[in-house]
Design a protein around this motif. Structure first.
Motif, PDB file in Angstrom:
ATOM      1  N   ARG A 130      27.666 -23.277 -51.177  1.00 30.63           N
ATOM      2  CA  ARG A 130      28.525 -24.178 -52.100  1.00 30.63           C
ATOM      3  C   ARG A 130      30.141 -23.990 -51.846  1.00 30.63           C
ATOM      4  O   ARG A 130      30.984 -24.906 -51.838  1.00 30.63           O
ATOM      5  CB  ARG A 130      27.572 -24.578 -53.575  1.00 30.63           C
ATOM      6  N   LYS A 131      30.148 -22.223 -52.178  1.00 32.36           N
ATOM      7  CA  LYS A 131      31.435 -22.509 -52.157  1.00 32.36           C
ATOM      8  C   LYS A 131      32.083 -22.670 -50.889  1.00 32.36           C
ATOM      9  O   LYS A 131      33.514 -23.584 -50.543  1.00 32.36           O
ATOM     10  CB  LYS A 131      31.698 -20.547 -51.737  1.00 32.36           C
ATOM     11  N   ARG A 132      31.858 -22.461 -49.718  1.00 32.14           N
ATOM     12  CA  ARG A 132      32.347 -22.906 -48.114  1.00 32.14           C
ATOM     13  C   ARG A 132      32.261 -24.751 -48.635  1.00 32.14           C
ATOM     14  O   ARG A 132      33.523 -25.512 -48.373  1.00 32.14           O
ATOM     15  CB  ARG A 132      31.419 -22.768 -47.251  1.00 32.14           C
ATOM     16  N   SER A 146      26.732 -30.418 -51.992  1.00 31.91           N
ATOM     17  CA  SER A 146      26.403 -29.400 -53.165  1.00 31.91           C
ATOM     18  C   SER A 146      25.229 -29.785 -53.838  1.00 31.91           C
ATOM     19  O   SER A 146      24.431 -29.209 -54.324  1.00 31.91           O
ATOM     20  CB  SER A 146      27.661 -29.987 -53.855  1.00 31.91           C
ATOM     21  N   ILE A 188      32.990 -26.879 -51.194  1.00 32.65           N
ATOM     22  CA  ILE A 188      33.640 -27.323 -52.562  1.00 32.65           C
ATOM     23  C   ILE A 188      35.340 -26.427 -51.633  1.00 32.65           C
ATOM     24  O   ILE A 188      36.372 -27.283 -52.467  1.00 32.65           O
ATOM     25  CB  ILE A 188      32.999 -26.407 -53.999  1.00 32.65           C
ATOM     26  N   THR A 230      25.189 -20.572 -52.859  1.00 37.58           N
ATOM     27  CA  THR A 230      25.924 -20.482 -54.240  1.00 37.58           C
ATOM     28  C   THR A 230      26.995 -20.057 -52.961  1.00 37.58           C
ATOM     29  O   THR A 230      28.665 -20.474 -53.180  1.00 37.58           O
ATOM     30  CB  THR A 230      26.153 -18.873 -55.421  1.00 37.58           C
ATOM     31  N   GLN A 231      26.841 -18.889 -51.928  1.00 39.22           N
ATOM     32  CA  GLN A 231      27.788 -19.202 -51.140  1.00 39.22           C
ATOM     33  C   GLN A 231      27.765 -20.252 -49.897  1.00 39.22           C
ATOM     34  O   GLN A 231      29.298 -20.670 -49.842  1.00 39.22           O
ATOM     35  CB  GLN A 231      27.228 -17.614 -49.704  1.00 39.22           C
TER      36      GLN A 231
END
Length: 265
Positions: A261-263, A199, A265, A258-259
């Motif tokens: 990092r969502k996957r 991240s 975290i 952002t996309q």
């Protein structure tokens, strides 16, 4: 004395004096700062007219110049940001490990890592860029090294803090079993901090895309060179094109990071 006759105040006399002293000091510092920077009232009053005139000269945007003078520089900017970030990960990983006092228990190495992290963050990117342009000459190499050296402090500090916040249970269990240090790091520390590490890496790449767009102003490659050329030649429609391209790339990089990092975290 009756309760109804009492006068209730929010602050005591000492607190009011303290607040007044703080406000007075702030006012004095602001006045001193304005005198130091030498604000010229005539220029300040004329600023709205100058900004309006500048925007009129920058319109319409010269999109026809994109493939001729911007596309290659824009791709080079992305390469500088990506290669610089990859080099940062290689350099910042051991520095972050040395900075974590629960992982590296040698005070000399802790102080050395702290010195490296502080030195990296203390110097602005443009200053690093001017230094490396003088050392390696203008171009992509200076830009990549600038991004890498500037990012070590950011990535290494956050990675070291993530290591210090790791749970000690798995670490103590592996130490009690007699596991070597490398196995303890890979099996006890890394599974806990790997999401934070990736991240941090993605976030830093996002920042590096922005910074690699600026360091070209001093000759470190990328789209900043095209911007500097257009500014020096007063080609304002091309300046607006470069600014639009930088804005578009920054927005797309933000969405992409952002996309991902969502996957993670």
């Amino acid at each position: 004395m009756n309760v109804a006759d009492r006068e209730w105040v929010r602050f005591t006399r000492a607190e009011r004096y303290a607040r007044f002293t703080v406000f007075l000091c702030v006012g004095v510092l602001l006045a001193w700062s304005f005198r130091t920077v030498q604000v010229i009232p005539e220029f300040l009053m004329d600023a709205p007219h100058q900004v309006s005139d500048l925007f009129q000269r920058m319109w319409p945007v010269d999109f026809g110049f994109y493939y001729e003078g911007v596309h290659a520089s824009l791709v080079e900017t992305l390469h500088i940001a990506t290669l610089g970030t990859l080099l940062t990960l290689v350099l910042a990983l051991p520095v972050g490990v040395m900075a974590a006092r629960n992982v590296c228990r040698a005070p000399a190495l802790n102080w050395l890592a702290t010195f490296i992290l502080v030195s990296s963050r203390s110097v602005n990117s443009l200053v690093w860029a001017m230094l490396f342009v003088a050392m390696f000459g203008p171009g992509t190499l200076a830009g990549v090294i600038t991004i890498a050296v500037r990012s070590i402090g950011f990535v290494g500090k956050l990675f070291g803090e993530a290591l210090e916040e790791a749970h000690s249970g798995p670490v103590e269990a592996m130490r009690a079993a007699g596991a070597p240090w490398v196995s303890i790091f890979l099996k006890a520390y890394w599974p806990q901090v790997s999401p934070a590490f990736w991240s941090i890496a993605l976030f830093r790449w996002d920042i590096n895309v922005r910074e690699s767009s600026v360091i070209g102003l001093v000759g470190a490659g990328g789209i900043g060179v095209a911007l500097d050329t257009a500014l020096n030649l007063f080609q304002w429609t091309r300046v607006s094109l470069v600014l639009v391209c930088i804005f578009a790339v920054v927005v797309l990089a933000e969405v992409l990071v952002t996309q991902i990092r969502k996957r993670i975290i």
